[in-house]
Design an enzyme around this catalytic site. Structure first.
Site, PDB file in Angstrom:
ATOM      1  CB  ILE A   1      -0.895  -0.164   1.236  1.00 42.19           C
ATOM      2  CG1 ILE A   1      -1.775  -1.427   1.009  1.00 42.19           C
ATOM      3  CG2 ILE A   1      -2.111   1.181   1.324  1.00 42.19           C
ATOM      4  CD1 ILE A   1      -3.094  -1.584   2.132  1.00 42.19           C
ATOM      5  CG  HIS A   2       2.574   2.378  -3.877  1.00 47.36           C
ATOM      6  ND1 HIS A   2       2.378   3.521  -4.605  1.00 47.36           N
ATOM      7  CD2 HIS A   2       2.168   1.286  -4.359  1.00 47.36           C
ATOM      8  CE1 HIS A   2       1.734   3.056  -5.801  1.00 47.36           C
ATOM      9  NE2 HIS A   2       1.767   1.496  -5.732  1.00 47.36           N
TER      10      HIS A   2
END
Lengths: 99, 316
Positions: free
Chosen positions: A25-26
């Protein structure tokens, strides 16, 4: 946690989610998540290794640093909870449209 | 509330610079758990008194222990090492750069007991190590809310998303106050008394503003606009105007909210378009500061009022 709002009578829907895209999850997936979460009135929390954050907070999501393969617990409560859960699960299954 | 066990590895990697620690052997035992937030001098145990031995603690060897061991014959010394390492100790640390002899290292290696050394003198090491351990053992949690330092008053600002938190924080920063954490504040109980907040290292100095995105506060407003950690002195909850049913109009009594079991002063500020939230939060902080110094304007006013009415009754 003490700050978490507990509405009496609301059931909490809990789901285990696994981050399955390549990078984790960037920024972009975090923004997608928050965008979806913010459309719902219900309370949305995400927990990783005992750290619980507000699913409507982009800083919170980034703070989790949820890499590929990490296990997250989703906790949703409120009247539109079921719909929110469905949409979030779909987002995880779609790997945030990345692959 | 501690999620992970306090291992020797965490103690070593987190504090090796400050305590000048070096690992000499027994690396396989780094996952050993420290069970008590303090240290022990194993002198008595080495001398043979093991009826009461604080084995759950970090064992610190100083001049006393090392000199004593030197008075023993080699076989005797080896036996004492074996005896010492047969306990489930977290680790053994030699101070003053004292070097453990080869027998000691060998015996520790057999039992996988980590052996470390520090250049600090024993007293200094014990002081610093105790502080470090207390910090590692301190209860922790995450609170939803942003932390701002206003004239030395740490204010945790809470509220549902979209209520205007970020805007008011931005306005506070522009007024010269410093941001500690945006949106998520990590809290830690210090000395069982103070709740200290900080941000996650990853998101430090950053905040999100709807419509603009993520901004770097330190780069934009300078070094004075950020602060790494701050004790929380006040919790302010921003709430929609019509959701606040029973708003405190006097402020005579102090409301509280518990964080990590410590009751902190708490104010609920009703939000309505046109209300300058930053100014209100600023005043709330200053109000708290005055209160802490013993002032309570509402009560003082009321006392004057009561006195005046009593005077009027007496016909003065």
């Amino acid at each position: 946690m003490s700050a978490a709002k507990e509405k009496v009578g609301d059931t909490v829907i809990t789901r285990e989610l696994v981050v399955s895209n390549k990078v984790g999850i960037h920024a972009r997936p975090a923004a997608m998540f928050v965008k979806i979460a913010s459309r719902y009135a219900c309370d949305i929390f995400l927990e990783k290794d005992g750290e619980k954050i507000n699913g409507k907070s982009i800083m919170g999501l980034l703070m989790l640093a949820a890499g590929p393969g990490s296990k997250l617990t989703l906790q949703v409560s409120g009247k539109d909870a079921a719909m929110a859960v469905a949409e979030i699960e779909d987002l995880f299954q779609r790997k945030f449209d990345e692959e | 509330m501690n999620r992970d066990a306090i291992t020797v590895e965490r103690f070593y990697t987190g504090h090796s610079a400050r305590l000048d620690l070096k690992l000499l052997g027994g690396a396989a035992g780094l996952k050993r758990v420290i069970r008590e937030p303090t240290v022990n001098r194993p002198g008595l145990a080495l001398a043979g008194h093991t009826k009461y031995f604080a084995r759950k603690r970090v064992q610190v060897m100083g001049h006393a222990e090392v000199t004593y061991l030197k008075t023993l014959r080699r076989e005797e010394r080896q036996q004492r090492y074996e005896m010492l390492f047969s306990y489930k100790l977290p680790c053994v640390i030699f101070c003053r750069d004292l070097a453990p002899d080869r027998d000691c290292l060998r015996a520790a290696e057999v039992k996988d007991v980590p052996i470390l050394k520090s250049s600090l003198i024993t007293m200094k090491f014990i002081n610093l190590a105790t502080l470090a351990l207390e910090q590692l053992f301190a209860p922790r949690a995450s609170e939803m809310g942003s932390l701002v330092d206003i004239h030395g008053v740490g204010v945790l600002i809470r509220g549902d998303s979209g209520i205007g938190k970020s805007e008011s924080i931005l306005a506070l920063i522009e007024r010269g106050y410093s941001l500690v954490a945006d949106d998520m504040t990590k809290v830690m109980l210090v000395d069982g008394r103070d709740v200290v907040g900080t941000s996650s290292e990853l998101t430090r100095n950053h905040m999100e503003i709807r419509g603009i995105g993520i901004v770097n506060v330190a780069a934009m407003f300078g070094a004075k606009s950020v602060r790494q950690e701050k004790r929380i002195d006040l919790v302010v909850t921003l709430k929609a105007w019509d959701e606040v049913k029973d708003v405190d109009r006097l402020g005579m009594e102090e409301a509280h909210m518990e964080i990590l079991g410590i009751p902190l002063p708490h104010m609920t500020i009703p939000v309505r378009p046109g209300r300058d939230l930053a100014r209100l939060i600023e005043v709330a902080a200053l109000h708290t500061k005055l209160r802490r110094a013993g002032h309570n304007p509402a009560r003082e006013l009321n006392e004057r009022l009561v006195a005046q009415m009593a005077g009027a009754k007496r016909g003065l």
